[in-house]
Scaffold this motif. Structure first.
Motif, mmCIF file in Angstrom:
data_model
loop_
_atom_site.group_PDB
_atom_site.id
_atom_site.type_symbol
_atom_site.label_atom_id
_atom_site.label_comp_id
_atom_site.label_asym_id
_atom_site.label_seq_id
_atom_site.Cartn_x
_atom_site.Cartn_y
_atom_site.Cartn_z
ATOM 1 N N THR A 1 2.160 0.000 30.004
ATOM 2 C CA THR A 1 3.144 1.065 29.747
ATOM 3 C C THR A 1 2.803 1.850 28.483
ATOM 4 O O THR A 1 2.995 3.063 28.435
ATOM 5 N N SER A 2 2.298 1.158 27.455
ATOM 6 C CA SER A 2 1.982 1.872 26.195
ATOM 7 C C SER A 2 0.828 2.835 26.418
ATOM 8 O O SER A 2 0.860 3.976 25.936
ATOM 9 N N LYS B 1 9.777 5.417 27.042
ATOM 10 C CA LYS B 1 9.245 4.188 27.656
ATOM 11 C C LYS B 1 9.991 2.982 27.111
ATOM 12 O O LYS B 1 10.084 2.796 25.899
HETATM 13 N N1 PPS Z 1 -5.504 1.656 30.292
HETATM 14 C C1 PPS Z 1 -5.165 0.719 29.421
HETATM 15 N N2 PPS Z 1 -5.390 0.909 28.116
HETATM 16 C C2 PPS Z 1 -5.037 -0.025 27.218
HETATM 17 N N3 PPS Z 1 -4.427 -1.190 27.543
HETATM 18 C C3 PPS Z 1 -4.181 -1.418 28.826
HETATM 19 C C4 PPS Z 1 -4.519 -0.500 29.820
HETATM 20 N N4 PPS Z 1 -4.133 -1.016 30.999
HETATM 21 C C5 PPS Z 1 -3.600 -2.205 30.754
HETATM 22 N N5 PPS Z 1 -3.624 -2.457 29.452
HETATM 23 C C6 PPS Z 1 -3.115 -3.713 28.911
HETATM 24 O O1 PPS Z 1 -1.693 -3.660 29.003
HETATM 25 C C7 PPS Z 1 -1.168 -4.692 28.186
HETATM 26 C C8 PPS Z 1 -0.032 -4.114 27.354
HETATM 27 O O2 PPS Z 1 0.917 -3.625 28.261
HETATM 28 P P1 PPS Z 1 2.170 -2.795 27.783
HETATM 29 O O3 PPS Z 1 1.723 -1.668 26.948
HETATM 30 O O4 PPS Z 1 2.953 -2.462 29.006
HETATM 31 O O5 PPS Z 1 2.927 -3.849 26.879
HETATM 32 S S1 PPS Z 1 4.451 -3.813 26.445
HETATM 33 O O6 PPS Z 1 5.246 -4.354 27.556
HETATM 34 O O7 PPS Z 1 4.819 -2.457 26.078
HETATM 35 O O8 PPS Z 1 4.495 -4.737 25.271
HETATM 36 C C9 PPS Z 1 -2.323 -5.265 27.380
HETATM 37 O O9 PPS Z 1 -2.759 -6.393 28.103
HETATM 38 P P2 PPS Z 1 -3.416 -7.694 27.466
HETATM 39 O O10 PPS Z 1 -4.527 -7.221 26.561
HETATM 40 O O11 PPS Z 1 -3.909 -8.453 28.659
HETATM 41 O O12 PPS Z 1 -2.308 -8.392 26.736
HETATM 42 C C10 PPS Z 1 -3.338 -4.134 27.472
HETATM 43 O O13 PPS Z 1 -4.649 -4.608 27.279
#
Ligand code: PPS
Length: 203
Positions: free
Chosen positions: A17-18, A69
């Motif tokens: 989401t970030s 978000k």
């Molecule tokens: N395109 C892209 N760019 C960067 N990071 C990415 C992407 N897609 C997925 N992720 C992985 O998404 C994980 C974080 O998800 P969120 O941002 O939704 O986290 S949160 O719910 O807002 O805390 C975090 O996962 P993990 O590293 O496995 O913890 C990010 O690595």
């Protein structure tokens, strides 16, 4: 001026989401809160009212839209109805990811999260929580696992919003391919000019 959001990134938590928000706010017509997610529609803030909500949102110029978000929205059963009563035309963005990988990310996040000292992840290994060793089956009562069973939550949203108002982004494809591919679809869904196209990214 501060305006209410045109669209919400509702989740899924730990599915990207970030990254989705960060990419979208590269668009000159899309604004989002710069710091922590607003989380307004969850219980902790909802009772503070819409005036308070507005203070959490970014200022926009004419022609710009705002998005918000909060990755918890998707998994919070009270949120879909609240969002619909606030704005039944709200556009909803949901990013999903391989459910197992999302669950591991969720577990690791909670394990390290300093504000939840009593959470189950602090005490047990991933395997101890995720599997029921007496039956050898997955532990379906574990919250981290339930958050990966997307249909549980998605059907709740569908009770309050038509399917066409929810855009589902494939987070695995989004992370693997040129982000412009998915972002062009999202721009169309949001009704903004196509700016974040494939050619804009070095990939
Ligand atoms: N395109 C892209 N760019 C960067 N990071 C990415 C992407 N897609 C997925 N992720 C992985 O998404 C994980 C974080 O998800 P969120 O941002 O939704 O986290 S949160 O719910 O807002 O805390 C975090 O996962 P993990 O590293 O496995 O913890 C990010 O690595």
């Amino acid at each position: 001026k501060r305006v209410f959001p045109h669209a919400l990134i509702i989740g899924a938590r730990k599915a990207g989401t970030s990254a989705l928000q960060d990419f979208l706010t590269l668009h000159p017509d899309i604004m989002a809160p710069s710091s922590e997610p607003a989380w307004f529609f969850t219980d902790s803030k909802y009772t503070r009212g819409l005036g308070y909500y507005r203070t959490l949102l970014p200022s926009v110029k004419d022609g710009q839209i705002s998005i918000e978000k909060s990755a918890e929205y998707f998994h919070s059963p009270q949120v879909p109805e609240r969002v619909r009563s606030f704005n039944s035309s709200m556009k909803l963005l949901l990013i999903v990811r391989d459910p197992y990988v999302r669950m591991v990310s969720d577990y690791m996040f909670m394990k390290r999260y300093p504000y939840a000292s009593k959470c189950i992840e602090k005490k047990f290994t991933f395997e101890e929580i995720a599997y029921d060793e007496t039956t050898g089956q997955v532990n379906t009562v574990y919250g981290g696992l339930k958050r990966s069973i997307y249909y549980i939550w998605f059907k709740e949203w569908l009770r309050f919003f038509p399917r066409k108002q929810i855009l589902v982004v494939d987070g695995d494809e989004f992370a693997k391919k040129n982000p412009g591919i998915e972002l062009t679809v999202v721009e169309k869904f949001l009704g903004v000019q196509p700016v974040l196209t494939e050619e804009q990214f070095f990939f």
